[in-house]
Design a protein around this motif. Structure first.
Motif, short mmCIF file in Angstrom:
data_model
loop_
_atom_site.label_atom_id
_atom_site.label_comp_id
_atom_site.label_asym_id
_atom_site.label_seq_id
_atom_site.Cartn_x
_atom_site.Cartn_y
_atom_site.Cartn_z
N GLU A 109 -6.84 10.26 -2.47
CA GLU A 109 -5.72 9.77 -1.67
C GLU A 109 -4.42 10.00 -2.44
O GLU A 109 -4.29 9.62 -3.60
N ASP A 110 -3.47 10.61 -1.77
CA ASP A 110 -2.16 10.84 -2.36
C ASP A 110 -1.30 9.61 -2.09
O ASP A 110 -1.15 9.18 -0.95
N GLY A 111 -0.75 9.03 -3.12
CA GLY A 111 0.04 7.81 -2.98
C GLY A 111 1.25 7.99 -2.09
O GLY A 111 1.55 7.14 -1.24
N GLU A 112 1.98 9.08 -2.28
CA GLU A 112 3.17 9.33 -1.45
C GLU A 112 2.78 9.58 0.00
O GLU A 112 3.47 9.12 0.92
N LEU A 113 1.69 10.28 0.20
CA LEU A 113 1.23 10.55 1.56
C LEU A 113 0.81 9.25 2.25
O LEU A 113 1.13 9.03 3.41
N ALA A 114 0.10 8.39 1.53
CA ALA A 114 -0.32 7.11 2.11
C ALA A 114 0.89 6.25 2.46
O ALA A 114 0.94 5.63 3.53
N TYR A 116 3.94 7.31 3.18
CA TYR A 116 4.61 7.94 4.31
C TYR A 116 3.87 7.65 5.60
O TYR A 116 4.48 7.38 6.63
N ASN A 117 2.53 7.68 5.57
CA ASN A 117 1.74 7.36 6.76
C ASN A 117 1.94 5.90 7.17
O ASN A 117 2.01 5.59 8.36
N SER A 121 3.49 4.67 10.72
CA SER A 121 2.81 3.67 11.53
C SER A 121 3.75 2.54 11.88
O SER A 121 3.76 2.04 13.01
N TRP A 122 4.57 2.12 10.91
CA TRP A 122 5.53 1.04 11.17
C TRP A 122 6.56 1.48 12.20
O TRP A 122 6.92 0.73 13.11
N LEU A 123 7.08 2.72 12.07
CA LEU A 123 8.04 3.23 13.06
C LEU A 123 7.42 3.30 14.45
O LEU A 123 8.08 3.00 15.45
N ASN A 124 6.14 3.68 14.52
CA ASN A 124 5.47 3.75 15.82
C ASN A 124 5.28 2.36 16.41
O ASN A 124 5.39 2.17 17.61
N ALA A 125 5.01 1.35 15.57
CA ALA A 125 4.81 -0.01 16.06
C ALA A 125 6.13 -0.67 16.43
O ALA A 125 6.15 -1.62 17.22
N ASN A 126 7.25 -0.22 15.89
CA ASN A 126 8.57 -0.79 16.16
C ASN A 126 9.47 0.30 16.73
O ASN A 126 10.31 0.85 16.02
#
Length: 136
Positions: A109-114, A116-117, A121-126
């Protein structure tokens, strides 16, 4: 040579002659206009014979292509009844590539990628929130 005297080929021959005569006539017309002082017509006087030469080139290429084919093969082969049928023996089999979705690809798992995801997800929920409102 009988293959070149079908109704379709006669129409092609007539079209070729009509186009070549028409293009050469337009070229001559542009030469006379250029001689009267229209400088732009010199370019067109060269262009129309080039168009005529292109028509002759395409016609000659099609005639040679038709004469190379064995007699009786003027039409392309009809498609087979089933799309998944194997190609006939002796014919090259051309197949489409199959796209496979990679599900559950395990890897580090890439820390920056996680991060960013999580942000996406937060932008999609708000949907009404601005990027600056992100709490992370």
């Amino acid at each position: 040579m009988k293959r070149l005297w079908t109704p379709a080929w006669i129409a092609r021959h007539v079209a070729m002659v009509a186009l070549v005569v028409g293009f050469l006539g337009l070229g001559w017309w542009q030469v006379t206009r250029a001689a009267e002082g229209n400088a732009l017509s010199f370019g067109y006087a060269i262009e129309w014979p080039v168009f005529a030469a292109f028509v002759v080139f395409v016609w000659w290429r099609e005639v040679r292509h038709a004469l190379r084919r064995p007699p009786g093969t003027d039409a392309p082969p009809a498609p087979s009844a089933t799309a998944d049928a194997a190609p006939a023996a002796g014919s090259p089999g051309v197949r489409r590539p199959v796209r496979v979705a990679r599900v559950g690809v395990a890897g580090p798992e890439d820390g920056e990628l996680a991060e960013y995801n999580r942000y996406l997800s937060w932008l999609n929920a708000n949907p009404g929130a601005r990027p600056g409102d992100y709490p992370g």
